[in-house]
Design an enzyme around this catalytic site. Structure first.
Site, PDB file in Angstrom:
ATOM      1  N   ASP A   1       0.812  -1.136  -0.103  1.00  0.00           N
ATOM      2  CA  ASP A   1      -0.045   0.070   0.053  1.00  0.00           C
ATOM      3  C   ASP A   1       1.077   1.399   0.129  1.00  0.00           C
ATOM      4  OD1 ASP A   1      -2.428   1.747   0.336  1.00  0.00           O
ATOM      5  OD2 ASP A   1      -1.786   1.958   2.369  1.00  0.00           O
ATOM      6  N   SER A   2       0.366   2.414  -0.240  1.00  0.00           N
ATOM      7  CA  SER A   2       1.108   3.708  -0.212  1.00  0.00           C
ATOM      8  C   SER A   2       1.556   3.910   1.376  1.00  0.00           C
ATOM      9  CB  SER A   2       0.046   4.887  -0.651  1.00  0.00           C
ATOM     10  OG  SER A   2      -0.686   4.914   0.275  1.00  0.00           O
TER      11      SER A   2
ATOM     12  N   TYR B   1      -0.822   8.275  -2.622  1.00  0.00           N
ATOM     13  CA  TYR B   1      -1.009   7.992  -4.161  1.00  0.00           C
ATOM     14  C   TYR B   1      -2.251   8.693  -4.696  1.00  0.00           C
ATOM     15  CZ  TYR B   1       2.291   3.874  -3.841  1.00  0.00           C
ATOM     16  OH  TYR B   1       3.491   3.181  -3.788  1.00  0.00           O
ATOM     17  N   GLY B   2      -3.165   8.718  -4.155  1.00  0.00           N
ATOM     18  CA  GLY B   2      -4.566   9.096  -4.592  1.00  0.00           C
ATOM     19  C   GLY B   2      -4.634  10.461  -5.320  1.00  0.00           C
TER      20      GLY B   2
ATOM     21  N   CYS C   1      -4.549  -1.669  -1.800  1.00  0.00           N
ATOM     22  CA  CYS C   1      -4.423  -0.268  -2.138  1.00  0.00           C
ATOM     23  C   CYS C   1      -5.610  -0.171  -3.315  1.00  0.00           C
ATOM     24  CB  CYS C   1      -3.171   0.396  -2.574  1.00  0.00           C
ATOM     25  SG  CYS C   1      -3.133   2.096  -3.205  1.00  0.00           S
ATOM     26  N   ASN C   2      -6.654   0.676  -2.996  1.00  0.00           N
ATOM     27  CA  ASN C   2      -7.548   0.942  -4.082  1.00  0.00           C
ATOM     28  C   ASN C   2      -7.038   1.624  -5.135  1.00  0.00           C
ATOM     29  OD1 ASN C   2     -10.670   0.253  -3.090  1.00  0.00           O
ATOM     30  ND2 ASN C   2      -9.146   0.562  -1.359  1.00  0.00           N
ATOM     31  N   THR C   3      -6.287   2.729  -4.919  1.00  0.00           N
ATOM     32  CA  THR C   3      -5.671   3.613  -6.082  1.00  0.00           C
ATOM     33  C   THR C   3      -4.818   2.745  -6.957  1.00  0.00           C
ATOM     34  OG1 THR C   3      -5.698   5.152  -4.286  1.00  0.00           O
ATOM     35  CG2 THR C   3      -4.343   5.723  -6.532  1.00  0.00           C
TER      36      THR C   3
ATOM     37  N   GLU D   1      -2.471   8.943   7.982  1.00  0.00           N
ATOM     38  CA  GLU D   1      -1.255   8.577   8.061  1.00  0.00           C
ATOM     39  C   GLU D   1      -0.638   9.512   9.450  1.00  0.00           C
ATOM     40  OE1 GLU D   1       1.060   6.947   6.492  1.00  0.00           O
ATOM     41  OE2 GLU D   1      -0.511   6.031   5.334  1.00  0.00           O
TER      42      GLU D   1
ATOM     43  N   CYS E   1     -10.986   2.909  -0.056  1.00  0.00           N
ATOM     44  CA  CYS E   1      -9.686   3.261   0.177  1.00  0.00           C
ATOM     45  C   CYS E   1      -9.242   2.357   1.526  1.00  0.00           C
ATOM     46  CB  CYS E   1      -9.292   4.676   0.291  1.00  0.00           C
ATOM     47  SG  CYS E   1      -7.835   5.088   0.967  1.00  0.00           S
ATOM     48  N   THR E   2      -8.121   1.776   1.477  1.00  0.00           N
ATOM     49  CA  THR E   2      -7.590   0.902   2.586  1.00  0.00           C
ATOM     50  C   THR E   2      -7.356   1.635   3.970  1.00  0.00           C
ATOM     51  OG1 THR E   2      -5.709   0.681   1.751  1.00  0.00           O
ATOM     52  CG2 THR E   2      -7.189  -1.095   1.216  1.00  0.00           C
ATOM     53  N   HIS E   3      -7.286   3.140   3.573  1.00  0.00           N
ATOM     54  CA  HIS E   3      -6.863   3.929   4.887  1.00  0.00           C
ATOM     55  C   HIS E   3      -8.238   4.104   5.676  1.00  0.00           C
ATOM     56  CE1 HIS E   3      -3.052   4.776   2.934  1.00  0.00           C
ATOM     57  NE2 HIS E   3      -2.862   5.489   4.129  1.00  0.00           N
TER      58      HIS E   3
END
Ligand code: DGL
Length: 276
Positions: A10-11, A42-43, A73-75, A152, A184-186
């Site tokens: 992931d980012s 990334y998004g 990561c969806n992006t 983050e 979004c995995t966040h």
């Protein structure tokens, strides 16, 4: 081959939502995670940049000897999946289709909402998959670019996060959706705040468990379950400060992250990667 780890990336910390689900569903598996914290988010970046980052990370993970890749990561799933599948031979799992499947099982009124990063929403990947799986279902989308930096920063339950969530989500409340995909995995890390703003009648879709379930099915089909009796390990690699990553990660995973390494991908020699 069976005792090789699962590679996840992931980012940043968001993909740990998927790691957590993988650990619960596949407790005997070894995991190698890469969080690209130096280049997050990334998004808001362009497709070709995200493709390049995804390629570098996948090559790194393959170099470490993984048996399967999970793009947590969806992006990256939205813009780089087909590219990675063309280039590499090993199985690669993304987060988008499992999320859509789960949303379709959950919705009663066939009105679904999707929130994600700017790039994910612009890619229209969710619309395309939904169109293929159930063209009768309506999808409304909204980009929420400030959510990733808030996660983050570890501001899962902060007043600023609540204000931002209200600003983004209030208009979504009034359009009759009964299901909201956290695309979004966040975002599962902000689940409490998002649920509060949307109200309890809206079902939130966190694709992490669906992704873990798909991973389990593929490992089963390919006869790739780890059959060793030794205690499984989890190794974490990041492209910037490992301390901050571990602090936030441990809060979320609820366990000590013993092996967190900082690595400079550009200097890593990518020998042995399986290029097609
Ligand atoms: N967690 C990622 C996703 O699912 C990336 C977020 C970002 O870096 O912008 O989209």
């Amino acid at each position: 081959m069976n005792n090789l780890p699962i590679g996840v990336f992931d980012s940043g910390v968001g993909g740990l939502t998927v790691v957590s689900a993988l650990k619960k569903m596949l407790p005997n598996e070894n995991i190698i995670y890469f969080g690209d914290v130096a280049r997050t988010p990334y998004g808001i970046k362009s497709e070709h940049v995200i493709k390049r980052f995804s390629l570098e990370i996948t090559s790194f993970l393959i170099d470490r000897g993984v048996k399967i890749i999970v793009i947590a990561c969806n992006t990256a799933s939205a813009v780089a999946l087909s590219n990675l599948k063309q280039r590499f031979k090993l199985p690669i799992i993304d987060v988008i289709e499992p999320g859509v499947n789960l949303a379709l099982k959950t919705t009663k009124n066939k009105n679904i909402g999707i929130i994600g990063t700017q790039t994910t929403i612009q890619s229209r990947s969710y619309q395309e998959i939904l169109q293929r799986l159930d063209p009768q279902t309506k999808l409304v989308s909204k980009a929420c670019p400030l959510f990733v930096p808030l996660v983050e920063e570890g501001w899962f339950d902060h007043k600023v996060t609540r204000m931002v969530a209200e600003e983004y989500l209030k208009p979504m409340k009034d359009i009759g959706i009964d299901t909201l995909i956290l695309g979004c995995t966040h975002y599962p890390l902000l689940k409490n705040v998002i649920q509060e703003v949307m109200g309890n009648e809206i079902s939130l879709i966190d694709s992490a468990y669906a992704v873990a379930q798909d991973t389990k099915e593929i490992l089963f089909k390919l006869n790739l379950f780890n059959k060793n009796d030794t205690i499984p390990y989890s190794e974490y690699y990041v492209s910037d400060d490992p301390m901050k990553f571990a602090q936030i990660g441990e809060r979320f995973l609820g366990e000590k992250m013993n092996m967190v390494y900082q690595i400079d991908l550009e200097k890593t020699h990518l020998k042995g990667a399986i290029y097609v």
